[in-house]
Structure formats: C-alpha cells, structure tokens
Scaffold this motif. Structure first.
Motif, PDB file in Angstrom:
ATOM      1  N   ILE A 193       0.846  -1.205   0.000  1.00  0.00           N
ATOM      2  CA  ILE A 193       0.000   0.000   0.000  1.00  0.00           C
ATOM      3  C   ILE A 193       0.876   1.249   0.000  1.00  0.00           C
ATOM      4  O   ILE A 193       0.613   2.207  -0.747  1.00  0.00           O
ATOM      5  N   VAL A 194       1.918   1.247   0.826  1.00  0.00           N
ATOM      6  CA  VAL A 194       2.828   2.397   0.872  1.00  0.00           C
ATOM      7  C   VAL A 194       3.489   2.605  -0.493  1.00  0.00           C
ATOM      8  O   VAL A 194       3.528   3.727  -1.016  1.00  0.00           O
ATOM      9  N   ASN A 195       3.973   1.528  -1.079  1.00  0.00           N
ATOM     10  CA  ASN A 195       4.641   1.623  -2.381  1.00  0.00           C
ATOM     11  C   ASN A 195       3.695   2.122  -3.471  1.00  0.00           C
ATOM     12  O   ASN A 195       4.049   2.997  -4.275  1.00  0.00           O
ATOM     13  N   ASP A 196       2.490   1.543  -3.502  1.00  0.00           N
ATOM     14  CA  ASP A 196       1.545   1.916  -4.554  1.00  0.00           C
ATOM     15  C   ASP A 196       0.997   3.326  -4.353  1.00  0.00           C
ATOM     16  O   ASP A 196       0.686   4.015  -5.337  1.00  0.00           O
ATOM     17  N   ASN A 197       0.869   3.763  -3.100  1.00  0.00           N
ATOM     18  CA  ASN A 197       0.436   5.143  -2.861  1.00  0.00           C
ATOM     19  C   ASN A 197       1.495   6.127  -3.338  1.00  0.00           C
ATOM     20  O   ASN A 197       1.165   7.178  -3.911  1.00  0.00           O
ATOM     21  N   ASN A 198       2.758   5.779  -3.119  1.00  0.00           N
ATOM     22  CA  ASN A 198       3.842   6.630  -3.631  1.00  0.00           C
ATOM     23  C   ASN A 198       3.816   6.677  -5.156  1.00  0.00           C
ATOM     24  O   ASN A 198       3.975   7.739  -5.772  1.00  0.00           O
ATOM     25  N   GLU A 199       3.614   5.497  -5.748  1.00  0.00           N
ATOM     26  CA  GLU A 199       3.549   5.431  -7.212  1.00  0.00           C
ATOM     27  C   GLU A 199       2.326   6.179  -7.732  1.00  0.00           C
ATOM     28  O   GLU A 199       2.376   6.815  -8.801  1.00  0.00           O
ATOM     29  N   LEU A 200       1.232   6.112  -6.948  1.00  0.00           N
ATOM     30  CA  LEU A 200       0.006   6.803  -7.354  1.00  0.00           C
ATOM     31  C   LEU A 200       0.214   8.319  -7.333  1.00  0.00           C
ATOM     32  O   LEU A 200      -0.285   9.037  -8.229  1.00  0.00           O
ATOM     33  N   ASP A 201       0.942   8.810  -6.346  1.00  0.00           N
ATOM     34  CA  ASP A 201       1.230  10.247  -6.275  1.00  0.00           C
ATOM     35  C   ASP A 201       2.021  10.691  -7.507  1.00  0.00           C
ATOM     36  O   ASP A 201       1.735  11.744  -8.106  1.00  0.00           O
ATOM     37  N   ILE A 202       3.026   9.898  -7.837  1.00  0.00           N
ATOM     38  CA  ILE A 202       3.848  10.212  -9.017  1.00  0.00           C
ATOM     39  C   ILE A 202       2.997  10.155 -10.281  1.00  0.00           C
ATOM     40  O   ILE A 202       3.087  11.033 -11.156  1.00  0.00           O
ATOM     41  N   ASN A 203       2.146   9.128 -10.365  1.00  0.00           N
ATOM     42  CA  ASN A 203       1.308   8.950 -11.548  1.00  0.00           C
ATOM     43  C   ASN A 203       0.292  10.086 -11.690  1.00  0.00           C
ATOM     44  O   ASN A 203      -0.011  10.513 -12.816  1.00  0.00           O
ATOM     45  N   THR A 204      -0.220  10.569 -10.549  1.00  0.00           N
ATOM     46  CA  THR A 204      -1.176  11.684 -10.583  1.00  0.00           C
ATOM     47  C   THR A 204      -0.518  12.935 -11.167  1.00  0.00           C
ATOM     48  O   THR A 204      -1.138  13.662 -11.969  1.00  0.00           O
ATOM     49  N   GLN A 205       0.722  13.152 -10.756  1.00  0.00           N
ATOM     50  CA  GLN A 205       1.452  14.295 -11.316  1.00  0.00           C
ATOM     51  C   GLN A 205       1.737  14.079 -12.793  1.00  0.00           C
ATOM     52  O   GLN A 205       1.660  15.031 -13.598  1.00  0.00           O
ATOM     53  N   ASN A 206       2.035  12.833 -13.168  1.00  0.00           N
ATOM     54  CA  ASN A 206       2.276  12.527 -14.588  1.00  0.00           C
ATOM     55  C   ASN A 206       1.027  12.798 -15.421  1.00  0.00           C
ATOM     56  O   ASN A 206       1.123  13.277 -16.562  1.00  0.00           O
ATOM     57  N   ILE A 207      -0.141  12.478 -14.870  1.00  0.00           N
ATOM     58  CA  ILE A 207      -1.401  12.725 -15.590  1.00  0.00           C
ATOM     59  C   ILE A 207      -1.592  14.220 -15.807  1.00  0.00           C
ATOM     60  O   ILE A 207      -1.952  14.676 -16.911  1.00  0.00           O
ATOM     61  N   ALA A 208      -1.363  14.993 -14.744  1.00  0.00           N
ATOM     62  CA  ALA A 208      -1.526  16.449 -14.852  1.00  0.00           C
ATOM     63  C   ALA A 208      -0.570  17.022 -15.894  1.00  0.00           C
ATOM     64  O   ALA A 208      -0.970  17.854 -16.730  1.00  0.00           O
ATOM     65  N   ASP A 209       0.675  16.569 -15.857  1.00  0.00           N
ATOM     66  CA  ASP A 209       1.658  17.053 -16.832  1.00  0.00           C
ATOM     67  C   ASP A 209       1.279  16.627 -18.248  1.00  0.00           C
ATOM     68  O   ASP A 209       1.419  17.410 -19.212  1.00  0.00           O
ATOM     69  N   ALA A 210       0.806  15.396 -18.368  1.00  0.00           N
ATOM     70  CA  ALA A 210       0.436  14.879 -19.694  1.00  0.00           C
ATOM     71  C   ALA A 210      -0.776  15.615 -20.252  1.00  0.00           C
ATOM     72  O   ALA A 210      -0.844  15.870 -21.475  1.00  0.00           O
ATOM     73  N   GLU A 211      -1.728  15.939 -19.390  1.00  0.00           N
ATOM     74  CA  GLU A 211      -2.913  16.693 -19.852  1.00  0.00           C
ATOM     75  C   GLU A 211      -2.507  18.074 -20.371  1.00  0.00           C
ATOM     76  O   GLU A 211      -3.014  18.539 -21.415  1.00  0.00           O
ATOM     77  N   ASN A 212      -1.621  18.715 -19.650  1.00  0.00           N
ATOM     78  CA  ASN A 212      -1.129  20.034 -20.100  1.00  0.00           C
ATOM     79  C   ASN A 212      -0.395  19.919 -21.434  1.00  0.00           C
ATOM     80  O   ASN A 212      -0.559  20.760 -22.323  1.00  0.00           O
ATOM     81  N   TYR A 213       0.402  18.861 -21.548  1.00  0.00           N
ATOM     82  CA  TYR A 213       1.178  18.676 -22.773  1.00  0.00           C
ATOM     83  C   TYR A 213       0.256  18.385 -23.960  1.00  0.00           C
ATOM     84  O   TYR A 213       0.494  18.884 -25.078  1.00  0.00           O
ATOM     85  N   VAL A 214      -0.797  17.595 -23.724  1.00  0.00           N
ATOM     86  CA  VAL A 214      -1.763  17.285 -24.788  1.00  0.00           C
ATOM     87  C   VAL A 214      -2.438  18.570 -25.270  1.00  0.00           C
ATOM     88  O   VAL A 214      -2.625  18.773 -26.492  1.00  0.00           O
ATOM     89  N   GLU A 215      -2.827  19.434 -24.324  1.00  0.00           N
ATOM     90  CA  GLU A 215      -3.473  20.692 -24.703  1.00  0.00           C
ATOM     91  C   GLU A 215      -2.543  21.556 -25.553  1.00  0.00           C
ATOM     92  O   GLU A 215      -2.959  22.167 -26.552  1.00  0.00           O
ATOM     93  N   LYS A 216      -1.277  21.580 -25.172  1.00  0.00           N
ATOM     94  CA  LYS A 216      -0.303  22.345 -25.948  1.00  0.00           C
ATOM     95  C   LYS A 216      -0.132  21.763 -27.350  1.00  0.00           C
ATOM     96  O   LYS A 216      -0.039  22.509 -28.344  1.00  0.00           O
ATOM     97  N   ARG A 217      -0.085  20.434 -27.439  1.00  0.00           N
ATOM     98  CA  ARG A 217       0.073  19.792 -28.741  1.00  0.00           C
ATOM     99  C   ARG A 217      -1.147  20.042 -29.628  1.00  0.00           C
ATOM    100  O   ARG A 217      -1.026  20.171 -30.850  1.00  0.00           O
ATOM    101  N   ARG A 218      -2.337  20.112 -28.997  1.00  0.00           N
ATOM    102  CA  ARG A 218      -3.557  20.388 -29.777  1.00  0.00           C
ATOM    103  C   ARG A 218      -3.520  21.809 -30.346  1.00  0.00           C
ATOM    104  O   ARG A 218      -3.943  22.050 -31.487  1.00  0.00           O
ATOM    105  N   GLU A 219      -3.017  22.738 -29.536  1.00  0.00           N
ATOM    106  CA  GLU A 219      -2.903  24.120 -30.018  1.00  0.00           C
ATOM    107  C   GLU A 219      -1.908  24.195 -31.180  1.00  0.00           C
ATOM    108  O   GLU A 219      -2.121  24.931 -32.152  1.00  0.00           O
TER     109      GLU A 219
END
Length: 203
Positions: free
Chosen positions: A93-119
C-alpha cells in the motif's frame, strides 16, 4: 491342571485362576503351600498384565496429546503467516500510494502537454501538420497510459485492503481456536498425568 481367565472393564481388571489336582480343586485348606505359591504367581502375573494395560493407555493418551500439540503448532504457524501477509500488504500500500502520487502528477503534466500539442496542431502550417499530429497522438497515448495505470493502482489498493481485512478476521478466528486448543491440551496433560500416576502406583 490350571485354568486362567482374564476380565477387564473401565473400572478394573481381574484375573481368575482355578487349579485342580487329582480331579479335586486346590483350595487354601486342601493344599496351603500350592495355593500360596499359585496366589503369589497370580499376583505377579496380574501386576505385569495390569502394567501393560495401563501403559497402553498412557501410550494412547500421549499420541492424542502429540496430535493436539501438532494441531496447535499449525494454528500458530498459520497466524504468523497471516500477520506476515498483512505486513506485506501494508508495505505494498505504501509503495503503490507513492507510485500513485507520481502517476497523478504525470497525468496532470500529460494533460497540459496534450493541450499544448492540440494548439500546435490547430496553428500548424501544411508542412508542419503531419509531424504535429504525430506528436499529439503520442502525447494522447502517454496520457491514456497514465490513466490506465491509475486505475490499476487503485484496483491494487482495494485488493490489498480486502486481503488485510480477510487476514485480520482470520487472525481473530485463529486466536480463538488457539485458546480452545490450549484448554484441550491442558485437559489432556492432566489426563495423561493421571494415567502415569496410576502406572507408577502399580506394584
């Protein structure tokens, strides 16, 4: 001539000896010496037979006690396994929660990058469009991968928690069974001690 009979019941064991000489029964009055010798032999043989009987009872109860102790040891090992399983799940649980935190940030970064690529695609010239669309597709694929990983991590966390709850319930039940087994073992030890004392008193 002599005839020996053996009789046993839960309360006691008996040995009967009938002796005959010259077609007459041997009694204390008819042949005191023979009767005394036979009586002593009968007592000696009776003691040996009785010792064998009680020893078998001791052996039987020792086997029962041994089986009970083995069953108790199994319960203890099972409890240890369940505790270890819970520890492993908590670590996961500790390991996956840490990975989930990293993944959540990756999603946010990826969403921003997708919007930029669409523009970029919207504003791309004819020469730039093909490459821009390619980059957008790759960015969207990465975003989907992160979202898929998030779902997997959340599913894993649920599974870990379910496993912990199951093992916690198992430990409660196991401890109850351990207590019951300990009581049974104590009773069996007392019974075995009684048989051993009984055997020691046969002389």
């Amino acid at each position: 001539d002599a005839e020996l009979q053996f009789e046993s019941n839960p309360e006691a064991s008996f040995i009967w000896l009938a002796m005959e000489r010259d077609s007459s029964m041997v009694t204390p009055s008819s042949d005191p010496e023979t009767f005394s010798t036979a009586s002593e032999e009968l007592r000696t043989r009776g003691v040996v037979i009785y010792q064998e009987i009680v020893q078998k009872e001791v052996d039987t109860e020792e086997k029962v006690l041994g089986k009970m102790n083995s069953e108790y040891d199994i319960l203890v090992r099972d409890s240890d396994k369940m505790h270890k399983k819970i520890d492993n799940m908590n670590a996961s649980i500790v390991n996956d929660n840490n990975e989930l935190d990293i993944n959540t940030q990756n999603i946010a970064d990826a969403e921003n990058y997708v919007e930029k690529r669409r523009e970029i695609v919207e504003n791309a010239s004819a020469d730039e469009l093909k490459n821009a669309e390619k980059e957008l597709k790759k960015a969207e694929k990465d975003l989907k991968s992160y979202i898929k990983n998030e779902a997997k991590l959340n599913q894993n966390l649920k599974k870990y928690l379910d496993t912990i709850r199951e093992n916690e319930q198992g430990i409660i039940q196991n401890l109850s069974m351990q207590k019951e087994k300990q009581i049974s073992i104590k009773k069996q030890e007392l019974l075995l001690d009684a048989y051993k004392e009984k055997l020691a008193q046969i002389k």
